[in-house]
Design an enzyme around this catalytic site. Sequence first.
Site, PDB file in Angstrom:
ATOM      1  N   ARG A   1     -10.220   0.436   8.308  1.00  0.00           N
ATOM      2  CA  ARG A   1      -9.956  -1.007   8.354  1.00  0.00           C
ATOM      3  C   ARG A   1     -10.912  -1.774   9.252  1.00  0.00           C
ATOM      4  O   ARG A   1     -10.612  -2.929   9.627  1.00  0.00           O
ATOM      5  CB  ARG A   1      -8.492  -1.337   8.625  1.00  0.00           C
TER       6      ARG A   1
ATOM      7  N   ARG B   1      12.055  -5.014   5.636  1.00  0.00           N
ATOM      8  CA  ARG B   1      11.655  -3.623   5.346  1.00  0.00           C
ATOM      9  C   ARG B   1      12.415  -2.643   6.246  1.00  0.00           C
ATOM     10  O   ARG B   1      12.617  -2.879   7.435  1.00  0.00           O
ATOM     11  CB  ARG B   1      10.151  -3.449   5.594  1.00  0.00           C
TER      12      ARG B   1
ATOM     13  N   LYS C   1       0.840  -1.217   0.000  1.00  0.00           N
ATOM     14  CA  LYS C   1       0.000   0.000   0.000  1.00  0.00           C
ATOM     15  C   LYS C   1       0.869   1.260   0.000  1.00  0.00           C
ATOM     16  O   LYS C   1       0.637   2.194  -0.766  1.00  0.00           O
ATOM     17  CB  LYS C   1      -0.937   0.022   1.223  1.00  0.00           C
TER      18      LYS C   1
ATOM     19  N   ARG D   1      -0.976  -9.378  12.923  1.00  0.00           N
ATOM     20  CA  ARG D   1      -1.539  -8.327  12.047  1.00  0.00           C
ATOM     21  C   ARG D   1      -2.337  -8.949  10.901  1.00  0.00           C
ATOM     22  O   ARG D   1      -3.380  -8.434  10.508  1.00  0.00           O
ATOM     23  CB  ARG D   1      -0.405  -7.446  11.496  1.00  0.00           C
TER      24      ARG D   1
ATOM     25  N   ARG E   1      10.462  -1.228  11.745  1.00  0.00           N
ATOM     26  CA  ARG E   1       9.258  -1.054  12.558  1.00  0.00           C
ATOM     27  C   ARG E   1       9.190  -2.104  13.652  1.00  0.00           C
ATOM     28  O   ARG E   1       9.505  -3.271  13.421  1.00  0.00           O
ATOM     29  CB  ARG E   1       8.008  -1.149  11.658  1.00  0.00           C
TER      30      ARG E   1
HETATM   31  P1  G5P Z   1      -0.033   0.317   8.870  1.00  0.00           P
HETATM   32  O1  G5P Z   1       1.169   1.154   8.953  1.00  0.00           O
HETATM   33  O2  G5P Z   1      -1.183   0.769   8.075  1.00  0.00           O
HETATM   34  P2  G5P Z   1      -0.180  -2.258   7.551  1.00  0.00           P
HETATM   35  O3  G5P Z   1       0.058  -3.459   8.386  1.00  0.00           O
HETATM   36  O4  G5P Z   1      -1.544  -2.069   7.056  1.00  0.00           O
HETATM   37  O5  G5P Z   1       0.469  -1.105   8.410  1.00  0.00           O
HETATM   38  P3  G5P Z   1       2.128  -2.037   6.037  1.00  0.00           P
HETATM   39  O6  G5P Z   1       2.886  -3.030   6.908  1.00  0.00           O
HETATM   40  O7  G5P Z   1       2.487  -0.604   6.168  1.00  0.00           O
HETATM   41  O8  G5P Z   1       0.618  -2.240   6.219  1.00  0.00           O
HETATM   42  P4  G5P Z   1       2.061  -1.839   3.159  1.00  0.00           P
HETATM   43  O9  G5P Z   1       2.051  -0.381   3.289  1.00  0.00           O
HETATM   44  O10 G5P Z   1       0.887  -2.512   2.531  1.00  0.00           O
HETATM   45  O11 G5P Z   1       2.341  -2.561   4.546  1.00  0.00           O
HETATM   46  O12 G5P Z   1       3.351  -2.332   2.370  1.00  0.00           O
HETATM   47  P5  G5P Z   1       4.694  -1.538   1.923  1.00  0.00           P
HETATM   48  O13 G5P Z   1       5.344  -0.889   3.101  1.00  0.00           O
HETATM   49  O14 G5P Z   1       4.434  -0.727   0.711  1.00  0.00           O
HETATM   50  O15 G5P Z   1       5.562  -2.801   1.469  1.00  0.00           O
HETATM   51  C1  G5P Z   1       6.014  -3.725   2.432  1.00  0.00           C
HETATM   52  C2  G5P Z   1       7.489  -4.092   2.134  1.00  0.00           C
HETATM   53  O16 G5P Z   1       7.530  -4.851   0.921  1.00  0.00           O
HETATM   54  C3  G5P Z   1       8.392  -2.873   1.900  1.00  0.00           C
HETATM   55  O17 G5P Z   1       9.680  -3.168   2.408  1.00  0.00           O
HETATM   56  C4  G5P Z   1       8.445  -2.751   0.359  1.00  0.00           C
HETATM   57  O18 G5P Z   1       9.646  -2.147  -0.075  1.00  0.00           O
HETATM   58  C5  G5P Z   1       8.382  -4.224  -0.029  1.00  0.00           C
HETATM   59  N1  G5P Z   1       7.787  -4.503  -1.339  1.00  0.00           N
HETATM   60  C6  G5P Z   1       6.788  -3.843  -1.997  1.00  0.00           C
HETATM   61  N2  G5P Z   1       6.523  -4.436  -3.157  1.00  0.00           N
HETATM   62  C7  G5P Z   1       7.356  -5.525  -3.255  1.00  0.00           C
HETATM   63  C8  G5P Z   1       7.555  -6.530  -4.240  1.00  0.00           C
HETATM   64  O19 G5P Z   1       6.916  -6.570  -5.297  1.00  0.00           O
HETATM   65  N3  G5P Z   1       8.483  -7.476  -3.951  1.00  0.00           N
HETATM   66  C9  G5P Z   1       9.222  -7.472  -2.789  1.00  0.00           C
HETATM   67  N4  G5P Z   1      10.127  -8.440  -2.568  1.00  0.00           N
HETATM   68  N5  G5P Z   1       9.066  -6.522  -1.831  1.00  0.00           N
HETATM   69  C10 G5P Z   1       8.145  -5.571  -2.069  1.00  0.00           C
HETATM   70  O20 G5P Z   1      -0.581   0.014  10.334  1.00  0.00           O
HETATM   71  C11 G5P Z   1       0.284  -0.346  11.368  1.00  0.00           C
HETATM   72  C12 G5P Z   1      -0.501  -0.521  12.659  1.00  0.00           C
HETATM   73  O21 G5P Z   1      -1.091   0.729  13.034  1.00  0.00           O
HETATM   74  C13 G5P Z   1      -2.407   0.526  13.579  1.00  0.00           C
HETATM   75  C14 G5P Z   1      -2.560  -0.989  13.739  1.00  0.00           C
HETATM   76  O22 G5P Z   1      -2.053  -1.356  14.989  1.00  0.00           O
HETATM   77  C15 G5P Z   1      -1.665  -1.519  12.602  1.00  0.00           C
HETATM   78  O23 G5P Z   1      -1.249  -2.850  12.808  1.00  0.00           O
HETATM   79  N6  G5P Z   1      -3.404   1.096  12.665  1.00  0.00           N
HETATM   80  C16 G5P Z   1      -4.727   1.082  12.862  1.00  0.00           C
HETATM   81  N7  G5P Z   1      -5.495   0.559  13.859  1.00  0.00           N
HETATM   82  C17 G5P Z   1      -6.832   0.704  13.738  1.00  0.00           C
HETATM   83  N8  G5P Z   1      -7.428   1.309  12.686  1.00  0.00           N
HETATM   84  C18 G5P Z   1      -6.697   1.844  11.673  1.00  0.00           C
HETATM   85  N9  G5P Z   1      -7.316   2.442  10.627  1.00  0.00           N
HETATM   86  C19 G5P Z   1      -5.289   1.746  11.741  1.00  0.00           C
HETATM   87  N10 G5P Z   1      -4.293   2.150  10.914  1.00  0.00           N
HETATM   88  C20 G5P Z   1      -3.156   1.747  11.497  1.00  0.00           C
HETATM   89 MG    MG Z   2       2.180   0.993   4.892  1.00  0.00          MG
END
Ligand code: G5P
Ligand code: MG
Length: 223
Positions: free
Chosen positions: A93, A127, A19, A171, A160
């Site tokens: 979410r 990451r 994302k 998660r 993180r």
């Molecule tokens: P976040 O911060 O919203 P998440 O768990 O939803 O966290 P996250 O972990 O931030 O999502 P993302 O943004 O979907 O993941 O993914 P990203 O960071 O772009 O990519 C992940 C990794 O993969 C990176 O290192 C990237 O470089 C790599 N990558 C990308 N594409 C590829 C690929 O094609 N290949 C490879 N090998 N790698 C790749 O929420 C965190 C916490 O905050 C709270 C909760 O506690 C949550 O757990 N929170 C909320 N709680 C309640 N309600 C809400 N609305 C909340 N929002 C946050």
């Molecule tokens: Mg993210």
Amino acid sequence: MVLQRIVRAVIMGPPGSGKGTVSGRIVKTFGLKHISSGDILRANINARTELGLLMKACIDQGQLVPDDVMSRLILSDLRAVDQSSWLLDGFPRTIYQAEALDDAYSVDTVINLNVPFEIIKQRLTSRWIHLPSGRVYNIDFNPPKVSGFDDATGEPLVQRADDTPETVTRRLKAYKTQTEPVLEYYRSKGVLETFSGTETNKIWPHVETFLSRKLTSVNQKVA
Ligand code: G5P
Ligand code: MG
């Protein structure tokens, strides 16, 4: 592309689905403002605000922050960018949050990144992030030019606290039980667009084409 009217978009997908990565590309290509609930929470933790200190344990354990806290926080941030097009990442979410958002704004489109859980875990443990901007790197996928430092500012990168294998499992569970129902909510409203795959570089061209068409049609409706 020059946006002629305010566009309200949401990006969804499990933790690690890309994302943040795809949002960065959308911002660069289409100029929407990126509002990431996770980045906002982490900035609060880093600045040791009352909210950050209260929510830290919850986040570090891979649990969702309470709905009312999260909804108030994001809706107040959205009010501050009322006159801009935005892309919400990480909110809503839960169904509660989706309804709270609906009460305030009508969402034009929801981009859903459908990436299998099996490939996500490894991505997250390798990451690294630049905390002030939310820029994401990955040792395998998109490493920084200088190991351990942000490309744009040269500031240090951090990992993180919730990217440990055990917390990632929690998660993913929270996503399955609490967030997946939100996809159905938006599907029934006819605004959900799902992109499936295992690699961001293969998913991105489809998202880009879809958004180019969507943003043009949104603008034509207004003209
Ligand atoms: P976040 O911060 O919203 P998440 O768990 O939803 O966290 P996250 O972990 O931030 O999502 P993302 O943004 O979907 O993941 O993914 P990203 O960071 O772009 O990519 C992940 C990794 O993969 C990176 O290192 C990237 O470089 C790599 N990558 C990308 N594409 C590829 C690929 O094609 N290949 C490879 N090998 N790698 C790749 O929420 C965190 C916490 O905050 C709270 C909760 O506690 C949550 O757990 N929170 C909320 N709680 C309640 N309600 C809400 N609305 C909340 N929002 C946050
Ligand atoms: Mg993210």
